[in-house]
Design a protein around this motif. Sequence first.
Motif, PDB file in Angstrom:
ATOM      1  N   GLN A 138      38.467  31.416  51.172  1.00 33.84           N
ATOM      2  CA  GLN A 138      37.611  30.451  50.479  1.00 33.84           C
ATOM      3  C   GLN A 138      36.658  29.770  51.457  1.00 33.84           C
ATOM      4  OE1 GLN A 138      40.391  27.870  48.514  1.00 33.84           O
ATOM      5  NE2 GLN A 138      40.856  29.353  46.903  1.00 33.84           N
ATOM      6  N   LEU A 139      37.180  29.373  52.609  1.00 36.16           N
ATOM      7  CA  LEU A 139      36.329  28.737  53.623  1.00 36.16           C
ATOM      8  C   LEU A 139      35.263  29.700  54.129  1.00 36.16           C
ATOM      9  CD1 LEU A 139      39.012  26.780  55.672  1.00 36.16           C
ATOM     10  CD2 LEU A 139      37.194  25.792  54.258  1.00 36.16           C
ATOM     11  N   GLU A 140      35.643  30.945  54.322  1.00 34.82           N
ATOM     12  CA  GLU A 140      34.686  31.945  54.787  1.00 34.82           C
ATOM     13  C   GLU A 140      33.592  32.180  53.746  1.00 34.82           C
ATOM     14  OE1 GLU A 140      35.017  35.952  57.332  1.00 34.82           O
ATOM     15  OE2 GLU A 140      36.075  36.035  55.414  1.00 34.82           O
ATOM     16  N   ALA A 141      33.966  32.220  52.472  1.00 33.59           N
ATOM     17  CA  ALA A 141      32.976  32.406  51.404  1.00 33.59           C
ATOM     18  C   ALA A 141      32.010  31.221  51.367  1.00 33.59           C
ATOM     19  CB  ALA A 141      33.671  32.573  50.055  1.00 33.59           C
ATOM     20  N   ARG A 142      32.541  30.010  51.510  1.00 32.94           N
ATOM     21  CA  ARG A 142      31.694  28.815  51.523  1.00 32.94           C
ATOM     22  C   ARG A 142      30.749  28.837  52.731  1.00 32.94           C
ATOM     23  NH1 ARG A 142      34.830  23.448  51.603  1.00 32.94           N
ATOM     24  NH2 ARG A 142      36.328  24.879  50.738  1.00 32.94           N
ATOM     25  N   ARG A 143      31.283  29.228  53.873  1.00 38.43           N
ATOM     26  CA  ARG A 143      30.465  29.319  55.088  1.00 38.43           C
ATOM     27  C   ARG A 143      29.345  30.338  54.895  1.00 38.43           C
ATOM     28  NH1 ARG A 143      30.173  32.780  59.283  1.00 38.43           N
ATOM     29  NH2 ARG A 143      29.656  31.974  61.333  1.00 38.43           N
ATOM     30  N   ASN A 144      29.678  31.481  54.305  1.00 34.44           N
ATOM     31  CA  ASN A 144      28.666  32.514  54.070  1.00 34.44           C
ATOM     32  C   ASN A 144      27.572  32.021  53.136  1.00 34.44           C
ATOM     33  OD1 ASN A 144      29.945  34.295  55.774  1.00 34.44           O
ATOM     34  ND2 ASN A 144      31.045  35.344  54.141  1.00 34.44           N
ATOM     35  N   VAL A 179      21.799  30.250  52.651  1.00 32.85           N
ATOM     36  CA  VAL A 179      20.721  29.279  52.429  1.00 32.85           C
ATOM     37  C   VAL A 179      19.863  29.159  53.685  1.00 32.85           C
ATOM     38  CG1 VAL A 179      20.229  26.828  52.038  1.00 32.85           C
ATOM     39  CG2 VAL A 179      21.959  27.995  50.659  1.00 32.85           C
ATOM     40  N   LEU A 180      20.505  29.081  54.842  1.00 28.82           N
ATOM     41  CA  LEU A 180      19.748  28.988  56.095  1.00 28.82           C
ATOM     42  C   LEU A 180      18.905  30.239  56.330  1.00 28.82           C
ATOM     43  CD1 LEU A 180      22.392  27.355  58.464  1.00 28.82           C
ATOM     44  CD2 LEU A 180      20.373  26.280  57.450  1.00 28.82           C
ATOM     45  N   ASP A 181      19.466  31.403  56.036  1.00 28.49           N
ATOM     46  CA  ASP A 181      18.712  32.651  56.191  1.00 28.49           C
ATOM     47  C   ASP A 181      17.496  32.679  55.269  1.00 28.49           C
ATOM     48  OD1 ASP A 181      20.467  33.561  58.124  1.00 28.49           O
ATOM     49  OD2 ASP A 181      21.634  34.796  56.722  1.00 28.49           O
ATOM     50  N   SER A 217      11.494  32.149  54.934  1.00 27.02           N
ATOM     51  CA  SER A 217      10.302  31.518  54.362  1.00 27.02           C
ATOM     52  C   SER A 217       9.267  31.175  55.427  1.00 27.02           C
ATOM     53  CB  SER A 217      10.687  30.234  53.623  1.00 27.02           C
ATOM     54  OG  SER A 217      11.568  30.510  52.576  1.00 27.02           O
ATOM     55  N   PHE A 218       9.706  31.065  56.667  1.00 21.58           N
ATOM     56  CA  PHE A 218       8.811  30.653  57.747  1.00 21.58           C
ATOM     57  C   PHE A 218       8.575  31.756  58.772  1.00 21.58           C
ATOM     58  CE2 PHE A 218      10.627  26.755  56.047  1.00 21.58           C
ATOM     59  CZ  PHE A 218       9.485  25.999  55.840  1.00 21.58           C
ATOM     60  N   GLU A 219       8.831  32.996  58.404  1.00 19.30           N
ATOM     61  CA  GLU A 219       8.679  34.110  59.349  1.00 19.30           C
ATOM     62  C   GLU A 219       7.258  34.239  59.887  1.00 19.30           C
ATOM     63  OE1 GLU A 219      12.018  37.413  58.108  1.00 19.30           O
ATOM     64  OE2 GLU A 219      10.048  37.520  57.159  1.00 19.30           O
ATOM     65  N   ASP A 220       6.266  33.950  59.049  1.00 15.38           N
ATOM     66  CA  ASP A 220       4.874  34.144  59.449  1.00 15.38           C
ATOM     67  C   ASP A 220       4.265  32.924  60.132  1.00 15.38           C
ATOM     68  OD1 ASP A 220       5.049  36.662  58.314  1.00 15.38           O
ATOM     69  OD2 ASP A 220       4.318  35.971  56.358  1.00 15.38           O
ATOM     70  N   VAL A 221       5.030  31.855  60.271  1.00 16.41           N
ATOM     71  CA  VAL A 221       4.511  30.632  60.881  1.00 16.41           C
ATOM     72  C   VAL A 221       4.756  30.700  62.388  1.00 16.41           C
ATOM     73  CG1 VAL A 221       4.693  28.117  60.942  1.00 16.41           C
ATOM     74  CG2 VAL A 221       5.009  29.338  58.778  1.00 16.41           C
ATOM     75  N   PRO A 222       3.700  30.506  63.189  1.00 16.47           N
ATOM     76  CA  PRO A 222       3.889  30.523  64.645  1.00 16.47           C
ATOM     77  C   PRO A 222       4.899  29.452  65.073  1.00 16.47           C
ATOM     78  CG  PRO A 222       1.555  30.547  64.088  1.00 16.47           C
ATOM     79  CD  PRO A 222       2.308  30.310  62.813  1.00 16.47           C
ATOM     80  N   GLU A 223       5.667  29.764  66.094  1.00 20.49           N
ATOM     81  CA  GLU A 223       6.741  28.875  66.540  1.00 20.49           C
ATOM     82  C   GLU A 223       6.223  27.489  66.926  1.00 20.49           C
ATOM     83  OE1 GLU A 223      10.246  28.898  69.862  1.00 20.49           O
ATOM     84  OE2 GLU A 223       9.636  30.810  68.998  1.00 20.49           O
TER      85      GLU A 223
END
Length: 106
Positions: A57-63, A68-70, A75-81
């Motif tokens: 359950q913890l692993e599923a929640r972590r995933n 969400v972070l991924d 969404s910002f792949e094309d934005v220069p660092e």
Amino acid sequence: MALPVPVNQTLNISEARQRFSQLLNQVFHRKTRILLEKNGIPVAAIISAADFERFMQLEARRNEHFKVLDELQSSFEDVPEEELAHEIMRARTLVRQEQGEQAPSI
């Protein structure tokens, strides 16, 4: 009624092999969790089915959180660092100002 807190125990594999039935019984009754070592290196663990279910359950929640972070990152792949770093600092400054905190200037 609170469940007993299992004791964590570390054993080398050969000792665990000799006491396997006894150890499984202790794990089943939630008396212990066992970390197995080979030449002093942790290689596996024996835990109760309930502990394993909680782990899953913890692993599923972590995933889900990392998903969400991924998605945010993609969404910002094309934005220069440099631009992204500047926008993050600007957003942090605005939030701190809204919260009445001192913020460094941009």
